[in-house]
Design an enzyme around this catalytic site. Structure first.
Site, PDB file in Angstrom:
ATOM      1  N   GLU A  32     -10.672  33.766 -67.070  1.00 23.02           N
ATOM      2  CA  GLU A  32      -9.378  33.429 -66.468  1.00 23.02           C
ATOM      3  C   GLU A  32      -9.103  31.931 -66.554  1.00 23.02           C
ATOM      4  O   GLU A  32      -9.724  31.133 -65.853  1.00 23.02           O
ATOM      5  CB  GLU A  32      -9.335  33.887 -65.000  1.00 23.02           C
ATOM      6  N   GLU A  73      -6.037  33.449 -56.305  1.00 22.92           N
ATOM      7  CA  GLU A  73      -6.141  33.583 -57.763  1.00 22.92           C
ATOM      8  C   GLU A  73      -7.152  34.665 -58.137  1.00 22.92           C
ATOM      9  O   GLU A  73      -6.932  35.431 -59.076  1.00 22.92           O
ATOM     10  CB  GLU A  73      -6.521  32.255 -58.402  1.00 22.92           C
ATOM     11  N   GLU A  80      -4.581  42.032 -62.005  1.00 23.24           N
ATOM     12  CA  GLU A  80      -4.241  42.048 -63.426  1.00 23.24           C
ATOM     13  C   GLU A  80      -5.266  42.828 -64.240  1.00 23.24           C
ATOM     14  O   GLU A  80      -4.899  43.618 -65.115  1.00 23.24           O
ATOM     15  CB  GLU A  80      -4.114  40.622 -63.955  1.00 23.24           C
TER      16      GLU A  80
END
Length: 122
Positions: A32, A73, A80
């Site tokens: 990420e 996050e 996601e």
């Protein structure tokens, strides 16, 4: 069917949970980009919070606002990854889930900016 990972208790559960957390942190750092950027930013901002915060409360608010960005996050990245695991095809619900996760990160960034502004500008 019983989940084999839920049967652990006590110290073994804590050790396993710690291992999963470390593994998740490394996976997020590896995969990420946004997480990597936020970790690097936190390595700069946390020492600055300690320097500029005039009290333990100010320092704590400044540091926690940065850590909250990282936490949100991680949750957004989990959303996601889960959506992508289900299907990478475009779907309005997948888009909604990803957009809402992104909005959560955005508002967390605003929260940190407002917190730092109010403390530093006072």
């Amino acid at each position: 069917m019983k989940n084999p990972y839920k049967g652990k208790t006590g110290l073994r559960r804590l050790i396993n949970a710690f291992g999963y957390s470390i593994s998740g942190t490394f996976a997020a750092f590896k995969h990420e980009d946004a997480f990597r950027q936020e970790v690097i930013l936190s390595l700069i901002l946390i020492p600055l919070a300690i320097y500029f915060g005039e009290s333990a409360i100010e320092q704590g608010l400044m540091i926690s606002s940065i850590l909250l960005i990282i936490i949100v996050e991680l949750i957004n990245s989990s959303i996601e990854a889960t959506v992508d695991r289900i299907s990478i095809k475009r779907h309005k619900l997948a888009k909604r889930a990803k957009d809402i996760g992104s909005a959560a990160v955005f508002f967390t960034l605003i929260n940190a900016a407002v917190t730092w502004f109010l403390i530093l500008v006072k």
